[in-house]
Each structure stands twice: as C-alpha cells, then as structure tokens.
Design a protein around this motif. Sequence first.
Motif, PDB file in Angstrom:
ATOM      1  N   TYR A   8     -96.679  15.114 -13.236  1.00  0.00           N
ATOM      2  CA  TYR A   8     -96.038  14.301 -11.999  1.00  0.00           C
ATOM      3  C   TYR A   8     -96.328  15.048 -10.588  1.00  0.00           C
ATOM      4  O   TYR A   8     -96.748  16.206 -10.831  1.00  0.00           O
ATOM      5  CB  TYR A   8     -94.487  13.904 -12.368  1.00  0.00           C
ATOM      6  N   ARG A  15     -89.912   9.108  -9.981  1.00  0.00           N
ATOM      7  CA  ARG A  15     -89.741   8.683 -11.336  1.00  0.00           C
ATOM      8  C   ARG A  15     -89.468   9.744 -12.589  1.00  0.00           C
ATOM      9  O   ARG A  15     -89.085   9.480 -13.674  1.00  0.00           O
ATOM     10  CB  ARG A  15     -90.911   7.735 -11.882  1.00  0.00           C
ATOM     11  N   PHE A  40    -103.930  14.028  -8.332  1.00  0.00           N
ATOM     12  CA  PHE A  40    -103.624  12.767  -8.832  1.00  0.00           C
ATOM     13  C   PHE A  40    -104.643  12.003  -8.534  1.00  0.00           C
ATOM     14  O   PHE A  40    -105.409  11.143  -9.491  1.00  0.00           O
ATOM     15  CB  PHE A  40    -102.292  12.128  -8.225  1.00  0.00           C
ATOM     16  N   ARG A  44    -106.752   9.839 -11.429  1.00  0.00           N
ATOM     17  CA  ARG A  44    -106.227   8.497 -11.484  1.00  0.00           C
ATOM     18  C   ARG A  44    -106.701   7.611 -12.557  1.00  0.00           C
ATOM     19  O   ARG A  44    -106.209   6.987 -13.320  1.00  0.00           O
ATOM     20  CB  ARG A  44    -106.140   8.000  -9.761  1.00  0.00           C
ATOM     21  N   CYS A  51    -101.292   5.573 -13.487  1.00  0.00           N
ATOM     22  CA  CYS A  51    -100.121   6.108 -13.051  1.00  0.00           C
ATOM     23  C   CYS A  51     -99.458   7.323 -13.560  1.00  0.00           C
ATOM     24  O   CYS A  51     -99.877   7.630 -14.755  1.00  0.00           O
ATOM     25  CB  CYS A  51     -98.837   4.985 -13.045  1.00  0.00           C
ATOM     26  N   VAL A  52     -98.529   8.188 -12.840  1.00  0.00           N
ATOM     27  CA  VAL A  52     -97.760   9.060 -13.406  1.00  0.00           C
ATOM     28  C   VAL A  52     -96.333   8.459 -13.260  1.00  0.00           C
ATOM     29  O   VAL A  52     -96.151   7.728 -12.399  1.00  0.00           O
ATOM     30  CB  VAL A  52     -97.899  10.462 -12.594  1.00  0.00           C
ATOM     31  N   GLN A  64     -94.365   5.433 -18.785  1.00  0.00           N
ATOM     32  CA  GLN A  64     -93.342   4.460 -18.386  1.00  0.00           C
ATOM     33  C   GLN A  64     -92.350   5.299 -18.338  1.00  0.00           C
ATOM     34  O   GLN A  64     -91.422   5.749 -19.352  1.00  0.00           O
ATOM     35  CB  GLN A  64     -93.132   3.333 -19.530  1.00  0.00           C
ATOM     36  N   SER A  65     -91.651   5.601 -17.052  1.00  0.00           N
ATOM     37  CA  SER A  65     -90.672   6.672 -16.942  1.00  0.00           C
ATOM     38  C   SER A  65     -89.398   6.342 -17.680  1.00  0.00           C
ATOM     39  O   SER A  65     -88.479   7.104 -18.141  1.00  0.00           O
ATOM     40  CB  SER A  65     -90.429   6.848 -15.384  1.00  0.00           C
ATOM     41  N   GLU A  97     -86.131   0.464 -11.486  1.00  0.00           N
ATOM     42  CA  GLU A  97     -87.611   0.565 -11.498  1.00  0.00           C
ATOM     43  C   GLU A  97     -88.216  -0.631 -10.441  1.00  0.00           C
ATOM     44  O   GLU A  97     -88.966  -0.526  -9.640  1.00  0.00           O
ATOM     45  CB  GLU A  97     -88.063   0.256 -12.838  1.00  0.00           C
ATOM     46  N   ARG A 108     -98.147   2.586   1.367  1.00  0.00           N
ATOM     47  CA  ARG A 108     -99.530   3.094   2.265  1.00  0.00           C
ATOM     48  C   ARG A 108     -99.781   2.302   3.396  1.00  0.00           C
ATOM     49  O   ARG A 108    -100.831   2.263   3.932  1.00  0.00           O
ATOM     50  CB  ARG A 108    -100.472   3.032   1.080  1.00  0.00           C
TER      51      ARG A 108
HETATM   52  N1  GSH Z   1     -93.644   1.576 -14.346  1.00  0.00           N
HETATM   53  C1  GSH Z   1     -94.389   2.836 -14.304  1.00  0.00           C
HETATM   54  C2  GSH Z   1     -94.750   2.852 -12.952  1.00  0.00           C
HETATM   55  C3  GSH Z   1     -95.483   4.357 -12.633  1.00  0.00           C
HETATM   56  C4  GSH Z   1     -95.898   4.663 -11.174  1.00  0.00           C
HETATM   57  O1  GSH Z   1     -95.937   3.391 -10.419  1.00  0.00           O
HETATM   58  N2  GSH Z   1     -95.949   5.522 -10.555  1.00  0.00           N
HETATM   59  C5  GSH Z   1     -96.359   5.984  -9.410  1.00  0.00           C
HETATM   60  C6  GSH Z   1     -95.936   7.271  -8.704  1.00  0.00           C
HETATM   61  S1  GSH Z   1     -94.242   7.210  -8.831  1.00  0.00           S
HETATM   62  C7  GSH Z   1     -98.044   5.885  -9.510  1.00  0.00           C
HETATM   63  O2  GSH Z   1     -98.545   6.603 -10.245  1.00  0.00           O
HETATM   64  N3  GSH Z   1     -98.517   5.182  -8.544  1.00  0.00           N
HETATM   65  C8  GSH Z   1     -99.994   4.962  -8.577  1.00  0.00           C
HETATM   66  C9  GSH Z   1    -100.624   5.008  -7.206  1.00  0.00           C
HETATM   67  O3  GSH Z   1     -99.586   5.562  -6.376  1.00  0.00           O
HETATM   68  O4  GSH Z   1    -101.904   5.026  -7.024  1.00  0.00           O
HETATM   69  C10 GSH Z   1     -93.031   3.896 -14.701  1.00  0.00           C
HETATM   70  O5  GSH Z   1     -92.078   3.860 -14.658  1.00  0.00           O
HETATM   71  O6  GSH Z   1     -93.714   5.008 -15.229  1.00  0.00           O
END
Ligand code: GSH
Length: 205
Positions: A8, A15, A40, A44, A51-52, A64-65, A97, A108
């Motif tokens: 992460y 998360r 990341f 990616r 995702c992380v 999935q957190s 979530e 962004r």
């Molecule tokens: N439902 C997923 C969502 C994961 C998620 O959206 N993580 C964000 C970071 S907190 C991420 O990696 N976003 C991808 C990006 O910013 O390109 C979970 O709960 O793990």
Amino acid sequence: MTQYRLTYFDIDGGRAEPIRIAFHIAGVPFEDNRISFQEFMEARNTLRFTCVPVLEIDGKPVTQSNALSGYIGRMAGLYPEDPLQALYCDEVLGALEDLTNQIAKTMRLQGDELQEAREQLAEGWIPTYLRGLSELLERGGGEYFADNRLTVADLRAFIETRWLTSGFLDHIPTDIVTNVAPTLVEHNARIAAEPRVAAYYAGRH
Ligand SMILES: N[C@@H](CCC(=O)N[C@@H](CS)C(=O)NCC(=O)O)C(=O)O
C-alpha cells in the motif's frame, strides 16, 4: 508459518490502515510494503483491478480492503462471530467504502473543478454518509458499531473521520464531522484511545 506481505502507499491511513492495525492486534507478523506513488504507477498494470491494497498470502495476491480487514480481523478478535453483528459490521465497512469512492473521484481534479466537486461533496454525499453512519453507531449502542466492542468497522470509521477532519482534503471543512455527526468525533477519540490502537501508533513513532 504463513508469509504475509501487504502492499500500500506509505501513509498512516487509507484503505490498508485497518488491516495494519488488525495485524498488530492479532500479533501476526507481516511485511508492511509501503510504496511511493511512482512505484504504484509503475506496478499499476500488473495489479489485479489496478489497485492497492494487495495482501500476498504465501505469494498469492488477494485484494479488497474490507475483505482483507475482515480476514485479519477474525484472527485479531476484531470481527463478530454472531451473524447479525457481522452483518452490522459489514454494513459499516461497505458504507465507508462507498464514501471513500465518492471522495476518491475528486482526487485527481485541480483548481476550480476540484473546488466545485469538493463543495458538492461537502453539501451532499459526505453529510449523507455521516448521518447514516451516526445512525449505525447509535444502533450499535453508541460506543461501537457492532457487537458492543472494538471491531474492524470501528477501525475503518476511525481512519475515515480522521481523514475528513485532517485538513488534507482541500475545500472540505475540517469541522464537517463535528457539525453533522458529533457522535462520530467522540467515536474517533474513543478508538484513538483504545489501548490496542494506541499501542500500534506508539510503535510507529
Ligand atoms: N474496493 C477496493 C478499492 C481499492 C482502491 O481504489 N484503491 C486505491 C488506493 S486507496 C487505488 O489503488 N486506486 C487506483 C488509482 O489511484 O489509480 C478496495 O477496497 O481495496
């Protein structure tokens, strides 16, 4: 022994934070693989769902957190055994979530676009979720969200309200939780002072 590696961002929040705290409370060693945004972006497209967080269990990635915090939460005694209390816990995790996703959509944006989107959130989704969450806290008895004790739902709510009040989110008033759902501010202080949570942060500094 099972090997755990949690990937992460290098932030004390987000998360993955409830998963890290749950690992600490469970007393289960894990590799806390904290990555930069650049790392990341490089990784990616190799990540499932791009995702992380990602938890590798003996080298096999799981995402999935909320599912991950429930899994480690069970080892830590932070997840209800009673099915109804487990449902209450999951309802809170799911709502958080959803709220996180509403905010993530603005991450962004820049300038006027960011301001407009954040002002809309501060008038719309954020109070909607905060009111709903305060109802769920009341349903749980007022101190915790489920099972009358600390669960992973409390950990995730604690991280979310800390984020909302931190000033990190431009154009989101830092007193939004106080004004809309004061019991969540009290809840935040209660969870921060919870000895197992406080011990985790004492070990971080
Ligand atoms: N439902 C997923 C969502 C994961 C998620 O959206 N993580 C964000 C970071 S907190 C991420 O990696 N976003 C991808 C990006 O910013 O390109 C979970 O709960 O793990």
